[in-house]
Design a protein around this motif. Structure first.
Motif, short mmCIF file in Angstrom:
data_model
loop_
_atom_site.label_atom_id
_atom_site.label_comp_id
_atom_site.label_asym_id
_atom_site.label_seq_id
_atom_site.Cartn_x
_atom_site.Cartn_y
_atom_site.Cartn_z
N THR A 71 35.32 48.61 49.21
CA THR A 71 34.32 47.81 49.70
C THR A 71 34.34 46.59 48.03
N GLU A 73 33.45 42.35 46.94
CA GLU A 73 32.76 41.43 47.36
C GLU A 73 33.13 40.35 46.06
N ASP A 74 33.50 38.87 46.42
CA ASP A 74 33.39 37.61 45.26
C ASP A 74 34.80 38.47 44.80
N ASP A 84 35.79 39.05 50.19
CA ASP A 84 34.96 39.95 50.43
C ASP A 84 35.62 40.84 51.52
N HIS A 86 36.88 44.80 52.89
CA HIS A 86 36.69 46.64 52.72
C HIS A 86 38.58 47.06 53.08
#
Length: 228
Positions: A71, A73-74, A84, A86
């Motif tokens: 995972t 983010e950004d 984002d 996953h």
């Protein structure tokens, strides 16, 4: 067995469990860092890596990882930034070349701000001050430009070959619909496309959806090798 003997045995067992727990924590942290290093350079962001409930020390001994979750983010993903994501990798096995992966799934979420940046890039800055909202019911991205955002341009994302095609729908100034011929003169008549060919792990787009928060892109990949 005397009380003293039982205490010594329990203490020894506790020490073994503590050492085993420390070894597992160290192995999990080290292995996660190794996996993350392989991917962070491409995505330009920090990543969290998980290996499921099976002890990593056991997975390392076997040389295979049944399920790896990543995972972040950004992240930066082709023309998009602020993504984002996953990812789930199945049956990851160490080989002489690096790692082999049986299959992979990635879900990437692009919020309004990331979409606005992408619109500026795709239009060569022509819509530099544009904001982007979404209309999930119409499966459209709505670009707001001009004074007070009174010019609105609808784009419908559809999968096309190895990428996403952003097909222009209605163009409005206030409540008035701009004729297609005039819209084509102002904005060009060729839909914008995002090329997603040649992605790592053989990933290819499988589904694109407009959500209340932005755009969700789902990709899948088959057997692949990660070198290094």
């Amino acid at each position: 067995m005397s009380r003293r003997t039982r205490l010594v045995a329990l203490a020894a067992a506790g020490a073994v469990l503590a050492v085993g727990g420390i070894a597992e924590a160290v192995a999990r942290h080290y292995t996660a860092d190794r996996f993350a290093d392989r991917m962070e350079r491409r995505l330009h962001t920090g990543l969290d890596v998980g290996f499921g409930p099976t002890p990593v020390t056991l997975q390392l001994a076997r040389g295979s990882f049944p399920r790896v979750e990543v995972t972040g983010e950004d992240a930066t993903f082709r023309r998009f930034s602020g993504v984002d994501l996953h990812a789930e990798l199945a049956d990851v096995v160490r080989t002489g070349e690096g790692l082999s992966v049986r299959d992979s799934r990635v879900s990437a979420e692009l919020a309004d701000a990331a979409l606005a940046d992408a619109v500026r890039t795709m239009t060569g800055g022509a819509l530099g001050g544009a904001a982007v909202t979404t209309d999930p019911a119409a499966h459209e991205l709505v670009v707001h430009a001009g004074p007070a955002g009174r010019i609105t341009i609808g784009f419908r994302p559809v999968l096309h070959e190895d990428g996403i095609r952003f097909e222009r729908t209605a163009v409005r100034i206030g409540d008035r619909v701009v004729p297609d011929s005039l819209a084509a003169q102002l904005l060009g008549d060729t839909p914008q496309e995002l090329d997603l060919s040649g992605l790592p792990l053989g990933l290819a787009p499988e589904r694109v959806a407009v959500t209340s928060d932005g755009l969700r892109l789902e990709l899948t990949g088959g057997p692949a090798t990660v070198k290094g």
